[in-house]
Write an enzyme that holds these catalytic residues in place. Structure first.
Site, PDB file in Angstrom:
ATOM      1  N   HIS A   1     -36.513  18.535 -10.338  1.00 54.33           N
ATOM      2  CA  HIS A   1     -35.636  19.008  -9.266  1.00 54.33           C
ATOM      3  C   HIS A   1     -36.028  18.310  -7.982  1.00 54.33           C
ATOM      4  CE1 HIS A   1     -33.401  21.654  -6.593  1.00 54.33           C
ATOM      5  NE2 HIS A   1     -32.694  21.940  -7.666  1.00 54.33           N
TER       6      HIS A   1
ATOM      7  N   ASP B   1     -31.005  24.821 -15.383  1.00 49.27           N
ATOM      8  CA  ASP B   1     -30.101  24.460 -16.475  1.00 49.27           C
ATOM      9  C   ASP B   1     -30.786  24.366 -17.830  1.00 49.27           C
ATOM     10  OD1 ASP B   1     -27.774  24.357 -14.983  1.00 49.27           O
ATOM     11  OD2 ASP B   1     -28.248  22.352 -14.235  1.00 49.27           O
TER      12      ASP B   1
HETATM   13  N1  CMC Z   1     -37.166  13.185 -17.318  1.00 48.18           N
HETATM   14  C1  CMC Z   1     -38.029  12.153 -17.175  1.00 48.18           C
HETATM   15  N2  CMC Z   1     -38.450  11.641 -15.991  1.00 48.18           N
HETATM   16  C2  CMC Z   1     -37.965  12.223 -14.891  1.00 48.18           C
HETATM   17  C3  CMC Z   1     -37.051  13.313 -14.935  1.00 48.18           C
HETATM   18  C4  CMC Z   1     -36.651  13.787 -16.208  1.00 48.18           C
HETATM   19  N3  CMC Z   1     -35.793  14.802 -16.307  1.00 48.18           N
HETATM   20  N4  CMC Z   1     -36.728  13.678 -13.676  1.00 48.18           N
HETATM   21  C5  CMC Z   1     -37.407  12.866 -12.853  1.00 48.18           C
HETATM   22  N5  CMC Z   1     -38.157  11.984 -13.562  1.00 48.18           N
HETATM   23  C6  CMC Z   1     -39.087  10.980 -13.036  1.00 48.18           C
HETATM   24  C7  CMC Z   1     -38.346   9.797 -12.433  1.00 48.18           C
HETATM   25  O1  CMC Z   1     -38.116   8.781 -13.401  1.00 48.18           O
HETATM   26  C8  CMC Z   1     -39.289   9.371 -11.338  1.00 48.18           C
HETATM   27  O2  CMC Z   1     -40.366   8.693 -11.960  1.00 48.18           O
HETATM   28  P1  CMC Z   1     -41.125   7.492 -11.163  1.00 48.18           P
HETATM   29  O3  CMC Z   1     -41.764   8.147  -9.987  1.00 48.18           O
HETATM   30  O4  CMC Z   1     -42.069   6.941 -12.153  1.00 48.18           O
HETATM   31  O5  CMC Z   1     -40.046   6.504 -10.770  1.00 48.18           O
HETATM   32  C9  CMC Z   1     -39.850  10.695 -10.811  1.00 48.18           C
HETATM   33  O6  CMC Z   1     -39.775  11.582 -11.933  1.00 48.18           O
HETATM   34  C10 CMC Z   1     -39.081  11.268  -9.629  1.00 48.18           C
HETATM   35  O7  CMC Z   1     -37.724  11.418 -10.026  1.00 48.18           O
HETATM   36  P2  CMC Z   1     -36.462  11.134  -9.114  1.00 48.18           P
HETATM   37  O8  CMC Z   1     -35.319  10.712  -9.979  1.00 48.18           O
HETATM   38  O9  CMC Z   1     -36.839  10.241  -7.989  1.00 48.18           O
HETATM   39  O10 CMC Z   1     -36.206  12.588  -8.559  1.00 48.18           O
HETATM   40  P3  CMC Z   1     -34.922  13.094  -7.819  1.00 48.18           P
HETATM   41  O11 CMC Z   1     -35.368  14.151  -6.902  1.00 48.18           O
HETATM   42  O12 CMC Z   1     -34.163  11.961  -7.223  1.00 48.18           O
HETATM   43  O13 CMC Z   1     -34.004  13.701  -8.986  1.00 48.18           O
HETATM   44  C11 CMC Z   1     -33.161  15.177 -10.631  1.00 48.18           C
HETATM   45  C12 CMC Z   1     -33.969  15.045  -9.328  1.00 48.18           C
HETATM   46  C13 CMC Z   1     -32.892  16.650 -10.883  1.00 48.18           C
HETATM   47  C14 CMC Z   1     -31.791  14.479 -10.469  1.00 48.18           C
HETATM   48  C15 CMC Z   1     -33.947  14.542 -11.789  1.00 48.18           C
HETATM   49  O14 CMC Z   1     -35.176  15.214 -11.958  1.00 48.18           O
HETATM   50  C16 CMC Z   1     -33.160  14.552 -13.094  1.00 48.18           C
HETATM   51  O15 CMC Z   1     -32.385  13.625 -13.348  1.00 48.18           O
HETATM   52  N6  CMC Z   1     -33.350  15.600 -13.965  1.00 48.18           N
HETATM   53  C17 CMC Z   1     -32.575  15.731 -15.169  1.00 48.18           C
HETATM   54  C18 CMC Z   1     -31.190  16.255 -14.856  1.00 48.18           C
HETATM   55  C19 CMC Z   1     -31.202  17.724 -14.499  1.00 48.18           C
HETATM   56  O16 CMC Z   1     -31.807  18.544 -15.179  1.00 48.18           O
HETATM   57  N7  CMC Z   1     -30.472  18.079 -13.443  1.00 48.18           N
HETATM   58  C20 CMC Z   1     -30.293  19.478 -13.004  1.00 48.18           C
HETATM   59  C21 CMC Z   1     -30.944  19.744 -11.690  1.00 48.18           C
HETATM   60  S1  CMC Z   1     -31.055  21.490 -11.311  1.00 48.18           S
HETATM   61  C22 CMC Z   1     -29.460  22.089 -11.221  1.00 48.18           C
HETATM   62  C23 CMC Z   1     -28.547  21.390 -10.270  1.00 48.18           C
HETATM   63  O17 CMC Z   1     -28.939  20.773  -9.288  1.00 48.18           O
HETATM   64  O18 CMC Z   1     -27.377  21.488 -10.485  1.00 48.18           O
END
Ligand code: CMC
Length: 431
Positions: A309, A366
């Protein structure tokens, strides 16, 4: 809101400087107000993904991501989940206070008497292909409400704004159920005024002409709780979209339709559908290790859906509540779903894996919600629609707050241009 302290920013190459006030809210870290930065220094700020940027002041919802705190109008989500109802929470988000008995009755009455869809909207559905995704139908139908109610959508009129909020919260379940029924060829159902909000929705979803529907109190309670947990989440992608569209003066139905499309993406509300598909793809607890390996592999696009998140870096308080509820609902409904075993094994494996621990990636709201929706016989493609029904309360509360805030301006970010330098047009035979 105090602005007593000042941060001074100096551009050493030009000696131009800016004195930037520090703004504090009721809770949370202070923010540097950079409103005069460009005028003073000739520079913009760069923050892709808005990781360090507050886009607005808001009195609706507060999140402390490090401590796993979520408050709606100051009330902890845990207390609302235990003691309130979705409709009461919707009132709270819109009005800022919990309703007195008579205020709630009046609100419930208004919602109940705006649940019908315009008959012509039924014909609108006929234009969709039978296998259209329900989120596509929902977004288009909600946008079309602008055409049905164009006479009373003066965004500067407080009464019109309130009426739009009532209509949206009232009609969303009716439209959502129609999306589902259209996709399986069932006749649409009219809303039943003798039922409460969630029961009425379940009735519109599952009642068939051939036999009476027995509504399950367990299902209704579970759904009501999920709606409370999804009702608002401050400046997330879809709410920010609603506000950005709203900032142009667009009508409420157009603004909320934009929020629905933003919610659809798998990084946001579409994650609940993606989680269930992922769990089904993993298939059994013994395949969990391979899935975790894939999620860590930077050459593989696969991510653990329902994990991570932007704001919560400790735990998602909503996920904690849903996790407990999942076990309870499955037990009470007598369902033994092997996907729950896969989910629990996946959670356990990820929570002790260095990759997830170092990056503070925890199950989010989720991760478990899809298992409950599945237990309630809600088809996978409808999961994000369920999220949208609940989030409508938050979206419209933000849209109203935006219109009640004096001095609001159109949202218009800047960019760092990385394209070609100025060049001259060449006739086609000289290129
Ligand atoms: N699985 C594997 N690696 C992950 C994941 C994941 N679900 N989420 C983040 N990472 C890694 C990412 O690759 C990055 O690694 P590195 O530092 O080595 O490059 C690090 O963790 C930071 O991630 P980010 O993408 O920069 O984080 P963000 O804040 O931009 O994204 C997120 C947040 C929710 C979009 C992301 O964690 C994600 O895609 N999660 C899966 C989708 C999901 O469950 N979304 C629902 C969110 S909660 C409900 C809502 O908002 O509606």
């Amino acid at each position: 809101m105090s602005d007593s302290k000042i941060v001074k920013l100096v551009d050493e190459s030009t000696s131009r400087s800016s004195e930037l006030p520090l703004l504090s809210g009721t809770l949370g870290p202070a923010c540097i107000d950079i409103g005069t930065l460009y005028k003073d220094t000739g520079h913009f700020t760069y923050d892709p993904g808005y990781g360090s940027t507050a886009s607005t002041k808001s009195a609706i919802t507060y999140i402390d991501g490090d401590e796993g705190v979520l408050l709606y109008r100051g009330y902890p989500i845990e207390q609302l989940a235990e003691k309130s109802s979705f409709l009461e929470v919707a009132y709270l988000l819109l009005n800022g206070e919990l309703p007195k008995k008579e205020e709630f009755s009046a609100f419930e009455h208004q919602i109940t008497h705006h649940t019908m869809m315009h008959e012509s909207l039924k014909d609108f559905f006929k234009g969709f292909h039978h296998d259209a995704h329900p989120m596509a139908m929902l977004a288009a139908s909600v946008a079309s409400l602008s055409a049905f109610y164009h006479d009373d959508i003066d965004v500067d009129n407080a009464e019109d704004r309130k009426l739009a909020a009532i209509r949206l919260i009232a009609k969303m379940p009716t439209i959502a159920a129609a999306c589902f029924r259209y996709s399986i060829g069932w006749p649409f159902r009219y809303p039943r005024n003798n039922l409460e909000y969630v029961d009425r929705f379940l009735h519109m979803m599952f009642e068939v002409p051939s036999e009476p529907l027995e509504l399950s109190p367990v299902a209704a309670k579970a759904l009501d709780l999920l709606f409370i947990l999804h009702a608002d989440h401050e400046q997330n992608a879809s709410t920010s979209t609603v506000r950005l569209v709203g900032s142009t003066g667009a009508n409420p139905y157009a603004s909320i339709a934009a929020g629905i499309t933003a919610l659809w993406g798998p990084a946001h509300g579409g994650a609940n559908e993606a989680v269930l598909k992922m769990l089904e793809e993993i298939g059994s607890a013994d395949k969990v290790e391979t899935a975790v390996k894939r999620a860590k592999d930077k050459n593989d696009n696969f991510r653990l859906m329902g994990f991570g998140h932007r704001v919560y870096k400790n735990f998602d308080p909503r996920a904690k509540i849903i996790r407990e509820m999942t076990h309870k609902v499955l037990n009470e409904l007598g369902i033994n779903d092997p996907l729950l075993d896969v989910a629990m094994k996946l959670e356990e494996a990820a929570l002790k894996d260095d990759y997830f621990v170092e990056r503070k990636l925890y199950p989010n709201v989720d991760f478990y919600s899809g298992i409950i929706y599945k237990a309630l016989n809600i088809p996978t493609e409808m999961f994000t629609v369920m999220f949208a029904i609940a989030r409508t309360a938050g979206w419209i509360a933000h849209w109203i707050e935006q219109h009640e805030t004096p001095g609001a301006r159109i949202g218009r970010p800047r960019q760092i241009y990385t394209g070609a330098d100025v060049r001259n047009y060449m006739p086609v035979d000289k290129r």
